[in-house]
Design a protein around this motif. Sequence first.
Motif, PDB file in Angstrom:
ATOM      1  N   ASN A   1       0.876  -1.008  -0.064  1.00 59.11           N
ATOM      2  CA  ASN A   1       0.175  -0.079  -0.167  1.00 59.11           C
ATOM      3  C   ASN A   1       0.899   1.288   0.061  1.00 59.11           C
ATOM      4  OD1 ASN A   1      -2.844  -1.470   0.529  1.00 59.11           O
ATOM      5  ND2 ASN A   1      -1.604  -2.085   2.341  1.00 59.11           N
ATOM      6  N   GLY A   2       0.709   2.293  -0.730  1.00 59.17           N
ATOM      7  CA  GLY A   2       1.372   3.258  -1.088  1.00 59.17           C
ATOM      8  C   GLY A   2       0.621   4.389  -1.662  1.00 59.17           C
ATOM      9  N   LEU A   3       1.259   5.595  -1.460  1.00 62.42           N
ATOM     10  CA  LEU A   3       0.714   6.840  -2.050  1.00 62.42           C
ATOM     11  C   LEU A   3       1.297   6.959  -3.252  1.00 62.42           C
ATOM     12  CD1 LEU A   3       0.500   9.174   0.893  1.00 62.42           C
ATOM     13  CD2 LEU A   3      -1.310   7.996  -0.099  1.00 62.42           C
ATOM     14  N   TYR A   4       0.364   7.199  -4.279  1.00 62.17           N
ATOM     15  CA  TYR A   4       0.825   7.253  -5.641  1.00 62.17           C
ATOM     16  C   TYR A   4       0.567   8.666  -6.388  1.00 62.17           C
ATOM     17  CZ  TYR A   4       1.834   5.825 -10.574  1.00 62.17           C
ATOM     18  OH  TYR A   4       2.297   5.858 -11.914  1.00 62.17           O
ATOM     19  N   GLY A   5       1.385   9.259  -6.795  1.00 62.55           N
ATOM     20  CA  GLY A   5       1.203  10.618  -7.534  1.00 62.55           C
ATOM     21  C   GLY A   5       2.715  11.204  -8.001  1.00 62.55           C
ATOM     22  N   PHE A   6       2.559  12.495  -8.699  1.00 59.74           N
ATOM     23  CA  PHE A   6       3.710  12.954  -9.328  1.00 59.74           C
ATOM     24  C   PHE A   6       4.388  13.523  -8.206  1.00 59.74           C
ATOM     25  CE2 PHE A   6       5.754  16.616 -11.658  1.00 59.74           C
ATOM     26  CZ  PHE A   6       6.612  15.885 -12.486  1.00 59.74           C
ATOM     27  N   ASP A   7       3.563  14.493  -7.629  1.00 60.93           N
ATOM     28  CA  ASP A   7       4.229  15.490  -6.624  1.00 60.93           C
ATOM     29  C   ASP A   7       3.147  15.218  -5.186  1.00 60.93           C
ATOM     30  OD1 ASP A   7       5.408  17.635  -5.372  1.00 60.93           O
ATOM     31  OD2 ASP A   7       4.475  19.167  -6.337  1.00 60.93           O
ATOM     32  N   PRO A   8       3.981  15.101  -4.113  1.00 63.76           N
ATOM     33  CA  PRO A   8       5.481  15.155  -3.873  1.00 63.76           C
ATOM     34  C   PRO A   8       6.032  13.801  -3.711  1.00 63.76           C
ATOM     35  CG  PRO A   8       4.006  15.040  -1.931  1.00 63.76           C
ATOM     36  CD  PRO A   8       3.116  14.934  -2.921  1.00 63.76           C
ATOM     37  N   THR A   9       5.379  12.555  -3.812  1.00 61.55           N
ATOM     38  CA  THR A   9       5.546  11.253  -3.883  1.00 61.55           C
ATOM     39  C   THR A   9       6.473  10.640  -4.980  1.00 61.55           C
ATOM     40  OG1 THR A   9       3.636  10.423  -4.798  1.00 61.55           O
ATOM     41  CG2 THR A   9       4.042  10.672  -2.152  1.00 61.55           C
TER      42      THR A   9
END
Length: 641
Positions: free
Chosen positions: A615-623
């Motif tokens: 399980n993670g956070l998925y995105g361009f900014d900030p991850t």
Amino acid sequence: MVTRRTLLGTFGLGAIGLTMLPDLVHAADRELEPEYLDEQLRARSLPPLSERLPKRPRIVGLKAMGRTPGRYGGTVRTIIGSGKDVRLMTIYGYARLVGYDEHLVFQPDILEAFQSENDTVFSFTIRDGHKWSDGSPLTTDDFRYWWEDVLLNKDLTPGGGSLDLRVDGNLPRFEVLDALTVRYSWERPNPNFLPSLAGPQPLIIVGPSAYLKQFHKKHQDEFRLAALMKENRVKKWADLHIKMSREYRPENPDLPTLYPWRNTTAPPAEQFIFERNPYFHRVDENGRQLPYIDRFILNVSSSSIIPAKTGAGESDLQANGIDFTDYTFLKDAEDRYPVKVDLWKVTRGSRVAILPNLNCGDEGWRALFRDVRVRRALSLAIDRHEINMAVFYGLGTASADTVLPESPLYKPEYANAWIDHDPEKANQLLDEVGLHNRNDDGFRLLPDGRPAEITIETPGESTLDTDVLELVTDHWRKIGIALFTHTSQRDIFRSRAQAGHIMMSIWYGIENGVPTADMNPQQLAPTSDDQLQWPIWGMHYLSLGQNGKAPDLPEAMELVKLQNSWRESSNMPERTAIWQKMLSIFTDQVFSIGLINGTLQPVLRTARLQNVPRNGLYGFDPTSYFGIYMPDTFWLSEEQV
């Protein structure tokens, strides 16, 4: 209030005591070398590990992070939509001077330490003995070169440098304090400096000077420079330097890097091979140099068939080019191939957002879109529950376009602003605006007698957008608004928006849905020409008033004022208060009609790939997509797990 932040790299995420380093380094010389480098080590074309690492490498304690130390070796395949997407390796590799950990807290990475005084003076200490991927030393001269010969050179940086480097239009004072320390200082705070260094497309303030000087007119013989320009098919020396020094899109295989993998393939190509950087500065708690994986292979394919290729077992790690609509198909692939599919939470403020263009060229619609009652009515007319169930299988959350609960700035009132499905209230608001007359088909009439017909434009890159728009068309018909869809290519789509030719668009919501108060709130104000609800206002801000038009809507003007106040702030309570005011205005004014957030992104990996979070956070900014989870710590087991 004066704040002071000091962080040492040795006390970063999972660090262990430096007293263990001599033992680790000696052990590495004996048995901890990657097999991939054996040939170079035997030929003595590569020095032993103890001479390749900084004296104080960054030590990543994997066990403290809930992960397992790994083994060297192997190749990971991924699929990209075009050659330009080699930039994903810059994002995934996530080597930064200062970066975020998994909790979005700043930590030194390439730097051994950094110190911030009131966000006006920043002192950076580099690691003694740190080297670029070609073995040349990383020194303060590399910072000086980039400052004096790149940023201050009008041919290379005609605009005077990134906005993130300027406060009130002024660049900082740059100093070399000693052999390992540089300093950047402004007269007023620059709280955006560290976030810009930690971002997915990081601010560049250092470069491999020993390599790049050959392409600079100040350091190269005129005739040799002319020959290099001819060889690389450019007409200006500045274009040559830019081409050879491009870090974000690493297309030059000869460019030394500080990332875990370096590109070995020059474009154009159908396959790009990135191989391990033998001088990378991180090690695990057992003294093994990261990355564990030897090679990444990026195979170029048409974007439209990336899901099919992924589901056919042609990728070992894939999130780019696949979407939630592909999840069932990809999950079925687990029965055919040794792969696993997990779902990560998307960090966007809204997976899909509808953006009325407050700068559209149609005067009638422009006036209507600038009336908050119209924007609120359009939002209230949408049945988000139906969209969530029909498109996202009920796994998303109905919400305005705002920050997620994972952000410390989250408040329920922001998420709930004008999202109730209330067609009666929507009709009442439109009547109040003066759109009470209707034609025989039941559609409202504008003051000039035209039917209320909205054309919404999309780049047509996702079937999910199409599914959502079919439902919204039905919802708006019930309040007397006709909706039509127009599809165009992304480049044309953006240029039409910036020219004011688009009435309304469908796109993603705010980029960063998990911000802290340390991060710039510019996404909530007209600050960029790619913000589709006010591109011309954003262009004005971005160009420092040279292009576009200044906002003339009071609430938009207030957002710009608050964003500028954040840039001048120097303490966390003040920044937090600014963020809260901006979030309140942005959601109450419905500048972006958010629909569903907290949606899920499929992440496919080979069953052998370890240390990839379930399980993670998925995105361009900030991850930075996979970046903050440190893909250099991913490793391939001998068997499926």
